[in-house]
Design an enzyme around this catalytic site. Sequence first.
Site, short mmCIF file in Angstrom:
data_model
loop_
_atom_site.label_atom_id
_atom_site.label_comp_id
_atom_site.label_asym_id
_atom_site.label_seq_id
_atom_site.Cartn_x
_atom_site.Cartn_y
_atom_site.Cartn_z
N ARG A 1 3.32 -21.06 51.77
CA ARG A 1 4.51 -21.84 51.42
C ARG A 1 5.21 -22.39 52.65
NH1 ARG A 1 8.09 -17.98 48.16
NH2 ARG A 1 7.31 -16.63 49.80
N ASN B 1 5.52 -19.37 44.77
CA ASN B 1 4.52 -18.39 44.35
C ASN B 1 4.60 -18.20 42.85
OD1 ASN B 1 3.58 -17.83 46.94
ND2 ASN B 1 4.95 -16.08 47.22
#
Length: 94
Positions: A18, A36
């Site tokens: 990320r 996520n």
Amino acid sequence: MIRRHVHVRGLVQGVYYRDTCRRLADETGVSGWVRNLHNGDVEAVFEGAPGDVQRLVGWASVGPGAAEVAECRAVAEDPEGDQDFRVLDDAPAA
């Protein structure tokens, strides 16, 4: 402007996926988000100039060095006018 909704499966959590995605999006001027998923996958949306979005989609299929991407699906969506790129909280469990 184009928009792609991306779903990435594999070893993609705990490998700076990320954060690296956010950094690359910022560098290319792509807006959207990444988060996520509860099952270990990662979901992202990329919106911007076609070449820049395709670059991010291509990167998503590989990820950062420690990632092991098993599958990356990108679906075209209508642009929504996102203005920045965000790392969202993890998606709630279904």
